[in-house]
Design an enzyme around this catalytic site. Structure first.
Site, short mmCIF file in Angstrom:
data_model
loop_
_atom_site.label_atom_id
_atom_site.label_comp_id
_atom_site.label_asym_id
_atom_site.label_seq_id
_atom_site.Cartn_x
_atom_site.Cartn_y
_atom_site.Cartn_z
N ARG A 31 0.84 -1.20 0.00
CA ARG A 31 0.00 0.00 0.00
C ARG A 31 0.89 1.25 0.00
O ARG A 31 2.10 1.19 0.21
CB ARG A 31 -0.92 0.02 1.22
CG ARG A 31 -0.18 -0.08 2.55
CD ARG A 31 -1.13 0.16 3.72
NE ARG A 31 -2.11 -0.89 3.84
CZ ARG A 31 -1.93 -2.01 4.52
NH1 ARG A 31 -0.77 -2.23 5.12
NH2 ARG A 31 -2.86 -2.92 4.61
N VAL B 149 9.66 -7.28 9.28
CA VAL B 149 11.05 -6.88 9.06
C VAL B 149 11.85 -6.82 10.36
O VAL B 149 13.08 -6.71 10.32
CB VAL B 149 11.15 -5.52 8.33
CG1 VAL B 149 10.58 -5.64 6.92
CG2 VAL B 149 10.49 -4.40 9.12
N ASN C 112 11.20 -0.12 2.45
CA ASN C 112 10.11 0.85 2.55
C ASN C 112 9.27 0.67 3.82
O ASN C 112 8.64 1.62 4.28
CB ASN C 112 9.20 0.73 1.32
CG ASN C 112 7.92 1.52 1.47
OD1 ASN C 112 7.92 2.75 1.45
ND2 ASN C 112 6.80 0.82 1.63
N TYR D 244 10.28 8.99 15.69
CA TYR D 244 10.20 8.89 14.22
C TYR D 244 11.34 9.69 13.58
O TYR D 244 12.03 9.19 12.69
CB TYR D 244 8.85 9.41 13.74
CG TYR D 244 8.66 9.30 12.24
CD1 TYR D 244 8.30 8.09 11.66
CD2 TYR D 244 8.85 10.40 11.40
CE1 TYR D 244 8.14 7.98 10.29
CE2 TYR D 244 8.69 10.30 10.04
CZ TYR D 244 8.33 9.07 9.48
OH TYR D 244 8.18 8.97 8.12
N ALA E 256 14.25 10.54 14.86
CA ALA E 256 15.53 9.89 15.12
C ALA E 256 15.72 8.67 14.23
O ALA E 256 16.83 8.42 13.72
CB ALA E 256 15.62 9.49 16.59
#
Length: 270
Positions: A15, A63, A89, A155, A157
Site C-alpha cells: 500500500r 522486518v 520501505n 520517528y 531519530a
C-alpha cells in the site's frame, strides 16, 4: 524499459508508497516481491503487478524478525534465482507526544521497524548482492530525516538514522558495485499520513482540514507528495541511470526542505 527482467523486493509493498513503487517497477519491466505483514493486501497489489504482464510474489514478512527476513530472501531466490533491487520501505509512525512523555516502549517500537528493519533487510540481501557483485538498495527515509518537527522524536531519530546507515552501507558495498541510496519523501497523501495528521491536529487543538491545508501551503509546489512521485525517484535509483551515485539521498517533497514549528506549550497541571 529500464528495469527489464530485474527482480525487486519491496518491504511494505502492499500500500501507499510501496504499492506505488511496485506498480512503477512493473511498468519498467521488473518482477516484484511484495514483502508485507498483511498478505491479503499484498495479494491485491500483486494482482495489479501481474495485470501489467510481470510476475509477482507475496511473502509474509515482519522486518523486525530476522527469520522472516531470511525467509523473504530464500523465497525470492527460489522463485526468481536473483535479487537485483531492495527497497526498504516498511515503516511506521509514532504516537504524537512530547519527549518528556514518550514511553521507552513506543521509542523501541518505532526504532525496531524504521531502522532495525532497514538494517536487517539490507544485511540479508547484501550478502546475495555481494556474491553477484551487482545490486541496488534504496532506503526510504523522510524529510523528517533532515529536519526535526516537534512531537515525533522517535520517528525523527529513526529517519535520521536511516541516512547515517545509508552512508555507511554505501561505502562498505561500493567495492562490490552495489549502489545504496535513500529517498526522503515530503508529506505523502496516504492512509499512514492521514492517521498522523488526525492525531497531530487533536494535540494542536485544530481541525484536521486546517492542518492539512497549512501543510499543503508550506510546500513550494503547493501540493502533497504522491506515491507516484516517490516511484519515479525509486525507478531512477534502481536503474543504471544512477550508476555513479551511492550514499546519497534524494529529497522528493515539492521543494519543502523540512518540517518544523513550535510545539504547543504543556497545559498547567495546577
Amino acid at each position: 524499459m529500464r528495469l527489464e527482467d530485474h527482480v525487486a523486493i519491496i518491504t511494505g509493498g502492499a500500500r501507499g508508497i510501496g504499492r506505488g513503487i511496485a506498480l512503477r517497477f512493473a511498468d519498467e519491466g521488473a518482477n516484484v516481491v511484495i514483502a508485507e505483514l498483511d498478505e491479503e493486501t499484498g495479494r491485491a497489489t500483486a494482482s495489479e503487478v501481474e495485470a501489467k504482464g510481470r510476475r509477482a510474489l507475496v511473502v509474509g514478512c515482519d522486518v523486525t524478525n530476522p527469520s522472516d527476513v531470511q525467509a523473504m530472501v530464500d523465497a525470492t531466490l527460489a522463485e526468481f534465482g536473483q535479487i537485483d533491487i531492495l527497497v526498504n520501505n516498511a515503516g511506521l509512525g509514532q504516537q504524537v507526544i512530547e519527549v518528556v512523555d514518550l514511553d521507552v516502549a513506543e521509542w523501541d517500537r518505532v526504532m525496531s521497524v524504521n531502522i532495525t528493519g532497514v538494517f536487517g533487510g539490507s544485511q540479508a540481501v547484501a550478502r546475495e548482492m555481494m556474491r553477484r557483485e551487482y545490486g541496488k538498495i534504496i532506503n526510504i527515509s523522510s524529510v523528517n530525516g533532515v529536519s526535526a518537527p516537534p512531537l515525533v522524536a522517535a520517528y525523527n531519530a529513526s529517519k535520521w538514522a536511516v541516512l547515517g546507515f545509508n552512508k555507511t552501507l554505501a561505502i562498505e558495498l561500493a567495492p562490490y558495485k552495489i549502489n545504496v541510496n535513500a529517498i526522503c519523501p515530503g508529506p505523502v497523501d496516504t492512509d499512514f499520513q492521514k492517521a498522523n495528521m488526525s492525531e497531530r491536529a487533536a494535540v494542536m487543538g485544530i481541525e484536521v482540514s486546517d492542518l492539512r491545508e497549512r501543510l499543503r501551503q508550506s510546500v513550494p509546489l503547493q501540493r502533497w507528495t504522491r506515491p507516484e512521485d516517490l516511484a519515479a525517484a525509486a525507478t531512477f535509483l534502481a536503474s543504471q541511470d544512477s550508476v555513479h551515485m551511492t550514499g546519497e539521498h534524494l529529497i522528493v517533497s515539492g521543494g519543502l526542505s523540512g518540517v518544523s514549528g513550535v510545539a504547543p506549550k504543556r497545559k498547567s497541571s495546577s
